[in-house]
Scaffold this motif. Structure first.
Motif: not given
Ligand code: NAP
Ligand code: MG
Length: 403
Positions: A261-273
């Motif tokens: 739903r977002s506009e983007g423009g950010f960083i999404w930190a994710c676990k490895n998988y």
């Protein structure tokens, strides 16, 4: 016109196949005419890795630590078929894996967006960067096929022999056949990952999101959440406030819903998988793998820039037959501009930074004007332009640079 001068060399890691061809064309057409380019050159082409028993890869990573900034061309990770094709001494490991292990870095993948070439997700207006933790979890798990009824236990034996630290848990009482898996991670690796993410967020002035499933995984995922919180509070909170950016933690399923739903423009930190899966989803949704850049950032700020795609083997075989291919050089151009810009920042060379910005702008404007490679032509809204060859595309950018 006088060429732009550099102070410190970039570490240049050459690579394989079609991207090696593009690498030289990009340098010759778009960089060398404008910049008095200083690089320390490492040939990571598969043949040379084989000749040097892959020492060249290690040397290039060491040089990156020394100088702080590298730019890398895509390279072949050999499989059995490549061992035969190149008569290799052995099936050498992935250069990216080797470099990542030496730099202890985190990979950030960010799309290059162009007006007119729209993401599948209509709400996304700005790039969405995925940061993937590149250590442990299922990628270093231990698995068992359980043949029959029995008890599965997990035990920890402390090296110091202290009985108080010994742990044992019954995982499951099997009534019949099944499967089992154990995973691990390290506080040191998680805190390095957290630091790299916060630092990259500050550098690029973007919010940072982090997501796990800590409501279900009350020790494993909870540890990730707590380490991120701790690193943020102690080392980055003030910096974030100063830049007006935020750190946001949420559950992985909530994050998925919000990202869409977002506009983007950010960083999404994710676990490895999660990062493995989500980066493919995000890059596909943004249109083309050829419009995705990849940046490896070490905890000390050492940075390596590359394209997220591979060596485009299918196009290379056509090139070898004498065909002109329409391979998209954008991600490789942006690897170069990213590296030059970073070098410019570190060495306080505003002219070099400005050149990198100008080259990015000229490349984007070229696409916007309707001159683009085949992978993008199919994504254009409205009337589709005829695709051009890589060479024609690079020449069009050059013309814009000289205008
Ligand atoms: P790939 O090189 O990324 O190419 C897969 C397909 O994606 C291509 O056949 C092409 O589709 C499209 N594509 C990718 N980049 C493109 C570009 N710049 N312009 C236009 N189309 C592009 O992946 P792969 O074929 O699976 O792997 C080839 C080699 O690359 C392997 O040896 C692998 O080890 C290596 N690799 C290296 C890296 C790295 O160094 N970072 C990463 C991934 C893979 P069409 O054929 O439909 O046009
Ligand atoms: Mg994957």
């Amino acid at each position: 016109m006088a060429k732009i001068q550099m102070k410190t060399p970039l570490v240049e890691m050459d690579g394989d196949e079609m991207t090696r061809i593009l690498w030289k064309q990009i340098k010759d057409t778009l960089i060398l005419p404008f910049v008095d380019l200083k690089t320390e050159y490492y040939d990571l082409g598969l043949k040379h890795r084989d000749e040097t028993d892959d020492k060249i890869t290690v040397e290039s990573a060491e040089a990156t630590k020394k100088y702080g900034v590298a730019v890398k061309c895509a390279t072949i990770t050999p499989n059995a078929q490549r061992v035969e094709e190149y008569s290799l001494k052995k099936q050498w490991k992935s250069p990216n894996g080797t470099i990542r292990a030496i730099l202890d870095g985190t990979v950030f993948r960010a799309p290059i967006m162009v007006k007119g070439v729209s993401p599948t997700v209509r709400t996304w207006k700005k790039p969405l960067t995925i940061a993937r933790h590149a250590y442990g979890d299922i990628y270093k798990d231990v698995e068992m096929n359980i043949p029959c009824a029995g008890t599965l236990k997990m035990t920890f034996e402390p090296s110091d022999g202290d009985a108080a630290k010994r742990q044992e848990e019954v995982v499951f009482e099997y009534k019949g056949p099944g499967v089992a898996m154990a995973m691990h991670n390290l506080e040191k690796s998680i805190s390095s990952f957290a630091r790299a993410c916060f630092k990259y967020a500050l550098d690029t002035k973007q919010d940072l999101w982090f997501s796990t499933k800590d409501t279900i995984s009350k020790k494993y995922d909870q540890t990730f959440k707590l380490i991120f919180e701790d690193v943020f509070e102690k080392e980055f909170k003030a910096g974030f406030e100063k830049e007006g950016i935020t750190y946001f933690y949420t559950l992985i399923d909530d994050a998925v819903a919000r990202v869409i739903r977002s506009e983007g423009g950010f960083i999404w930190a994710c676990k490895n998988y999660d990062g493995d899966v989500m980066s493919d989803m995000v890059s596909t949704a943004f249109g083309s793998l050829a419009m995705m850049t990849s940046v490896l950032v070490a905890p000390d700020g050492t940075t390596e820039f590359e394209a997220a795609h591979g060596t485009v083997t299918k196009h290379y075989y056509r090139y070898l037959k004498g065909e002109q291919t329409s391979t998209n050089p954008m991600a490789t151009i942006f690897a170069w501009t990213g590296a030059l810009k970073k070098r410019g920042q570190l060495d306080k060379l505003p002219a070099l930074e400005a050149f990198a910005d100008r080259l990015e702008q000229a490349s984007l404007d070229t696409i916007r004007s309707g001159i683009m490679t085949g992978d993008l032509a199919g994504l254009v809204e409205g009337e589709r332009p005829a695709p051009v060859t890589s060479e024609a595309f690079l020449k069009a950018i050059r013309t814009r640079m000289e205008a």
